[in-house]
Design a protein around this motif. Structure first.
Motif, short mmCIF file in Angstrom:
data_model
loop_
_atom_site.label_atom_id
_atom_site.label_comp_id
_atom_site.label_asym_id
_atom_site.label_seq_id
_atom_site.Cartn_x
_atom_site.Cartn_y
_atom_site.Cartn_z
N THR A 111 -1.45 22.80 -19.53
CA THR A 111 -2.87 22.81 -19.42
C THR A 111 -3.43 22.63 -18.04
O THR A 111 -2.56 22.30 -17.17
CB THR A 111 -3.36 21.58 -20.08
OG1 THR A 111 -2.72 20.38 -19.58
CG2 THR A 111 -3.22 21.64 -21.78
N GLN A 112 -4.29 22.96 -17.79
CA GLN A 112 -4.87 23.12 -16.18
C GLN A 112 -5.18 21.88 -15.73
O GLN A 112 -5.66 20.70 -16.45
CB GLN A 112 -6.03 23.80 -15.98
CG GLN A 112 -6.73 24.08 -14.71
CD GLN A 112 -7.87 25.05 -14.65
OE1 GLN A 112 -8.84 24.48 -14.04
NE2 GLN A 112 -7.74 26.12 -15.24
N SER A 119 -6.73 18.62 -14.01
CA SER A 119 -8.27 18.67 -14.01
C SER A 119 -8.66 18.25 -12.34
O SER A 119 -9.83 18.42 -12.02
CB SER A 119 -8.59 17.43 -14.71
OG SER A 119 -7.84 16.15 -14.08
#
Length: 203
Positions: free
Chosen positions: A76-77, A79
């Motif tokens: 996931t990217q 934040s």
């Protein structure tokens, strides 16, 4: 490249054998390190938190392989990544385990300046170890100061580089003062040690 000029002390003694890749890497913090881990590494070397932020500014020049920052994209990217910056990174590194590279400082990749710190302010630091410097209260003030004042960054960079160059100095008969930094004196065809142990040139 635009960086500061400073005097480098001559005569530092180098070891008589080359460090292994494993030994070298053991002293280099990982690009995925958080600030606490970075501070711990620098503290062991008698370098301060300010030295850490200052010397990280060397990332104003250089390139990086996707493997050194793909943890911020997959699964996931991260934040803390600017969304547009992240989109561009996905163009270079669309999947994991790819060998592509990108510049570390997107603003002025070929100039030694303070734009690395400006990148961090805009959440465009490439490594976890980069962007974390702006996210952590212990290092954030230095990032802001250096982003605002290049002269102050240069001044501190000279100080910290000189300080780092004085770590673990060999003395007495330990090691040798190399004629060529990348080679042992014994490996230089034009240089030899004479019979009484004194340095001498081969003619």
């Amino acid at each position: 490249s635009g960086g500061p000029n400073y005097k480098v002390a001559l005569g530092r003694r180098d070891g008589l054998s080359y460090a292994t890749e494993e030994a070298v890497l053991s002293f280099l913090p990982s690009p995925t390190s958080n600030v606490t881990a970075l501070i711990d590494v620098f503290t062991e070397l008698d370098l301060t938190t300010k030295d850490l932020v200052t010397l990280s500014g060397a990332h104003t020049i250089g390139i990086a392989h996707c493997s050194s920052f793909e943890n911020r994209l997959f699964p996931t990217q991260d934040s803390t990544l600017d969304p547009i910056f992240a989109e561009n990174l996905y163009l270079t590194c669309p999947v994991i385990n790819i060998s592509s590279t990108t510049v570390i400082d997107i603003r002025t990749p070929n100039t030694f300046d303070n734009k690395y710190y400006v990148d961090l302010l805009h959440r465009e630091g490439l490594f976890t170890s980069d962007q974390g410097l702006y996210e952590d209260f212990r290092t954030k003030p230095f990032v802001i100061i250096f982003a605002l004042c290049q002269h102050l960054f240069f001044e501190n960079f000279v100080y910290s580089m000189t300080k780092m160059g004085q770590l673990s100095v060999l003395t007495g008969s330990q090691g040798e003062i190399r004629r060529n930094c990348s080679a042992l004196n014994s490996n230089l065809s034009w240089y030899a040690v004479d019979g009484d142990g004194h340095d001498g040139k081969v003619f």
